[in-house]
Design an enzyme around this catalytic site. Structure first.
Site, PDB file in Angstrom:
ATOM      1  N   SER A 132      53.039  36.977  44.879  1.00 24.05           N
ATOM      2  CA  SER A 132      52.969  36.835  43.448  1.00 24.05           C
ATOM      3  C   SER A 132      54.158  35.858  43.122  1.00 24.05           C
ATOM      4  CB  SER A 132      53.455  38.181  42.624  1.00 24.05           C
ATOM      5  OG  SER A 132      53.191  38.039  41.276  1.00 24.05           O
ATOM      6  N   ASP A 254      41.760  39.067  39.355  1.00 26.33           N
ATOM      7  CA  ASP A 254      43.187  39.406  39.129  1.00 26.33           C
ATOM      8  C   ASP A 254      43.543  39.207  37.865  1.00 26.33           C
ATOM      9  OD1 ASP A 254      45.877  39.271  39.282  1.00 26.33           O
ATOM     10  OD2 ASP A 254      46.156  38.073  41.265  1.00 26.33           O
ATOM     11  N   HIS A 283      46.071  42.414  41.623  1.00 24.23           N
ATOM     12  CA  HIS A 283      46.983  41.465  41.774  1.00 24.23           C
ATOM     13  C   HIS A 283      47.757  41.772  42.984  1.00 24.23           C
ATOM     14  CE1 HIS A 283      49.901  38.247  40.704  1.00 24.23           C
ATOM     15  NE2 HIS A 283      51.010  38.959  40.722  1.00 24.23           N
TER      16      HIS A 283
END
Length: 307
Positions: A132, A254, A283
């Protein structure tokens, strides 16, 4: 080897990049977290294995180094690697007194932390695995010190979350304003709502419960500040300066990062890159779907891009 016959090799667009071009104008590195030896303690650095190749595992928002628990045993079993785990400043496992709201108002502040950790550990080159926001943090760090990175694995990465002209990031400003307001008004309730959406499961799943735990461990005002830094960031203009090879790994579904973003990264990064879209949901696929994700990550760690 990972072969990408349909992907064109990209040329380096930049031979030199001045650090001052992307450094926060008021940014100063607190003495308390940059002294030799103190960086490791502040970031809860752990080193496992004694192989020749160093792998840095960098977690995303709302988690800590425990998010890598399914991957780490496989890396340690392979005697080729030295695995470095750490917590980003602001994670619930770090001392909130070290969190400088000005320093961490941009991703550059986190990027300098990464460089500081690598320098303190005297790492000359590493494979950087960033989830991320940490994928973008690693990318920014590699602009300043490309010599420290042999390649970057970008998991669920996005250079911008807001939609723009000719760009689909997944969010409108109104969506983000509502997210920030909900986080600020009732952090616990927001965590309970956000965790299953982000992970892609219900509150009964182990992965959702794990993410809820690490998310709720954050101090609410710090969580809000980091969320604003991440979701309002726009790193698109820096992508062409990232010349380190990048392996872009993305879930098919996601909530935070539409799958088209992975292709945007691939087309705009300055160095060689490859995209792999997994048949996973959520995610945090390394936490929710380790049986699928761990083999993919191991393959990209062990193999280089061949053009």
């Amino acid at each position: 080897m990972i072969t990408t016959p349909s992907l064109n090799k990209k040329t380096t667009h930049l031979s030199h990049f001045e650090t001052t071009q992307h450094k926060h104008p008021n940014q100063t590195i607190s003495q308390s977290v940059t002294n030799m030896g103190v960086v490791e303690q502040a970031h809860n650095v752990k080193i496992l294995g004694s192989g020749a190749q160093t792998i840095i595992l960098a977690h995303g928002f709302g988690t800590d180094q425990s998010v890598w628990k399914h991957l780490v045993p496989h890396l340690v079993e392979d005697n080729s690697y030295k695995v470095v785990l750490f917590d980003n400043m602001g994670a619930g496992t770090t001392n909130p007194e070290y969190f400088d709201f000005d320093r961490y108002s941009t991703l550059e502040g986190f990027a300098y932390d990464v460089i500081g950790i690598l320098e303190e550990l005297q790492v000359s080159s590493c494979i950087f695995v960033g989830h991320s926001v940490s994928a973008m943090i690693g990318a920014v760090a590699s602009i300043t010190r490309p010599d420290l990175f042999s390649k970057i694995l970008m998991i669920s990465a996005s250079p911008r979350y807001l939609n723009d002209v000719d760009y689909f990031g997944g969010f409108e400003q109104e969506d983000l304003d509502q997210l920030f307001q909900a986080l600020e008004s009732n952090f616990k309730a927001w965590c309970s709502h956000f965790a299953p959406l982000a992970v892609g499961g219900d509150m009964e799943s182990v992965a959702v419960q794990e993410f809820s735990r690490t998310l709720f461990n954050m101090r609410p005002d710090i969580a809000l500040s980091i969320a604003q830094t991440i979701f309002q960031s726009d790193m698109r203009h820096l992508l062409c300066h990232v010349v380190v090879p990048c392996h872009i790994i993305q879930s098919m579904k996601d909530l935070a990062v539409p799958v088209v973003v992975s292709e945007y990264l691939h087309q705009n990064l300055g160095g060689e890159s490859i995209v792999e879209v997994m048949s996973t949901d959520g995610h945090l696929p390394q936490l929710s779907s380790p049986d699928v994700v761990v083999p993919v990550l191991l393959r990209h760690i062990r193999c280089d891009i061949v053009v």
